[in-house]
Design an enzyme around this catalytic site. Structure first.
Site, PDB file in Angstrom:
ATOM      1  N   LYS A  54       0.845  -1.209   0.000  1.00 12.18           N
ATOM      2  CA  LYS A  54       0.000   0.000   0.000  1.00 12.18           C
ATOM      3  C   LYS A  54       0.876   1.253   0.000  1.00 12.18           C
ATOM      4  O   LYS A  54       0.599   2.218  -0.713  1.00 12.18           O
ATOM      5  CB  LYS A  54      -0.920  -0.009   1.226  1.00 12.18           C
ATOM      6  CG  LYS A  54      -2.091  -0.977   1.081  1.00 12.18           C
ATOM      7  CD  LYS A  54      -2.846  -1.198   2.378  1.00 12.18           C
ATOM      8  CE  LYS A  54      -3.893  -2.303   2.185  1.00 12.18           C
ATOM      9  NZ  LYS A  54      -4.529  -2.750   3.422  1.00 12.18           N
ATOM     10  N   GLN A  98      -4.439  -1.388   9.650  1.00 14.58           N
ATOM     11  CA  GLN A  98      -4.397  -2.727   9.044  1.00 14.58           C
ATOM     12  C   GLN A  98      -4.999  -3.760   9.998  1.00 14.58           C
ATOM     13  O   GLN A  98      -4.597  -3.856  11.156  1.00 14.58           O
ATOM     14  CB  GLN A  98      -2.931  -3.084   8.710  1.00 14.58           C
ATOM     15  CG  GLN A  98      -2.775  -4.386   7.981  1.00 14.58           C
ATOM     16  CD  GLN A  98      -3.391  -4.375   6.579  1.00 14.58           C
ATOM     17  OE1 GLN A  98      -3.262  -3.407   5.832  1.00 14.58           O
ATOM     18  NE2 GLN A  98      -4.105  -5.438   6.224  1.00 14.58           N
ATOM     19  N   ASP A 121     -10.986   3.390   4.262  1.00 22.91           N
ATOM     20  CA  ASP A 121     -11.360   1.975   4.170  1.00 22.91           C
ATOM     21  C   ASP A 121     -12.882   1.821   4.152  1.00 22.91           C
ATOM     22  O   ASP A 121     -13.398   0.757   3.797  1.00 22.91           O
ATOM     23  CB  ASP A 121     -10.819   1.218   5.404  1.00 22.91           C
ATOM     24  CG  ASP A 121      -9.732   0.227   5.021  1.00 22.91           C
ATOM     25  OD1 ASP A 121      -9.588  -0.049   3.818  1.00 22.91           O
ATOM     26  OD2 ASP A 121      -9.046  -0.265   5.936  1.00 22.91           O
TER      27      ASP A 121
END
Ligand code: NDP
Length: 291
Positions: A54, A98, A121
């Site tokens: 990422k 994460q 997200d």
């Protein structure tokens, strides 16, 4: 094989290129780059690989990447304090924690602490509610990528029968909401569904997000259907999806491969969401069709 292969790598590269162009324009307009902060707690090797890729993709798109690592022993309050700092940091447009978090940390509480306008997200309940009610928010990256692949392939989705297999908060539920918004007739199947093949027999669109290798038999697919395989399962034969690819490819109209289908779109959509967050925070309008 009769199905067309839906090439997620090429679609993702095109999306990343569009994001890169618009990020450069954002820099020219505002004097700063869009910024994405990624938080990794502990040293789970798979999570470390995701975070690294990422970060690389963020920089390659001309954006700022901020990587924060906490030890597996970090407390809930240390993690919350870091999220608070990132919420307050003007250089940070998007925050991603994460998952999964190490045992003992409460992921829901951490997600709810993220500023919904930096929640790229799309996991914050505020963004889930915005999606459910048709307001602008952030849509989770994987289902957003699936929708883009479906639109590339089929154009207008209205009136099509869609079956989403899986009802998780990160894939199945938002996918069903997006397809409903696109005017599909949507069925959500899950582990208690009776007679899944019966539902699939009339599905023009199948999205499989189950987490069981090759779970969907080729013979269940309606001839000509478009099949989006979200599954990523590590097996002795390597990475496989939730759909029996060979069987389904001989009957579907189009299908995503694993790997190389949905996976690449997920990171590209994360960059897209970060770019959108940066524009919204700066009070700039980003034309929906530009991205
Ligand atoms: P979850 O485990 O959270 O959800 C799985 C869903 O599948 C549940 O809703 C479950 O039903 C349903 N299910 C389980 N067994 C059956 C069955 N026998 N029949 C019908 N439905 C069933 O998984 P995720 O949504 O997080 O992920 C799904 C897959 O997608 C995984 O392989 C994951 O690795 C992959 N993934 C890929 C991403 C990418 O970037 N390509 C990103 C995220 C996930 P119930 O609710 O009743 O338990």
């Amino acid at each position: 094989m009769t199905a067309q292969i839906i090439d997620g790598k090429t679609a993702a590269a095109a999306l990343r290129a569009r994001v890169g162009t618009l990020a450069a324009q954002f820099l020219a307009d505002t004097g700063r780059r869009p910024g994405l902060a990624v938080v990794l707690v502990g040293d789970d090797p798979a999570s470390a690989v995701y975070v690294r890729s990422k970060g690389k993709a963020t920089v390659a798109a001309g954006m700022e990447s901020f990587e924060h690592r906490l030890p597996a022993t970090a407390s809930q309050s240390e993690l919350i304090a870091l999220v608070d700092r990132l919420n307050a940091d003007d250089a940070v447009d998007g925050i991603l924690v994460q998952l999964p978090l190490p045992m003992g940390l409460d992921a829901d509480a951490v997600i709810q602490r993220i500023d919904p306008d930096k929640d790229v997200d799309g996991f914050h309940p505020m963004n889930a509610g915005r999606l459910a009610t048709g307001l602008h928010g952030f849509v989770p990256c994987t289902p957003l990528g699936c929708l883009m692949l479906l639109r590339d392939r089929l154009g207008d989705l209205s009136g099509l029968d869609a079956v989403v297999i899986g009802r998780s908060n990160i894939v199945g539920k938002p996918m069903a909401a997006l397809l409903t918004q696109a005017s599909c007739t949507v069925t959500i199947a899950h582990s208690r569904t009776h007679n899944l093949p019966h539902h699939l027999a009339r599905a023009d669109i199948v999205v499989a997000a189950v987490g069981i290798p090759r779970f969907v038999h080729g013979g269940w697919i309606k001839p000509g259907a478009t099949v989006i395989d979200v599954g990523i399962n590590r097996t002795d034969d390597g990475l496989v999806g939730d759909v029996d690819f060979e069987g389904a490819a001989s009957i579907a109209g189009a299908i995503t491969p694993v790997p190389g289908g949905v996976g690449p779109m997920t990171i590209a959509c994360l960059l897209r969401n970060t770019l959108v967050a940066a524009h919204r925070r700066a009070g700039l309008v980003l034309a929906a069709d530009a991205i």
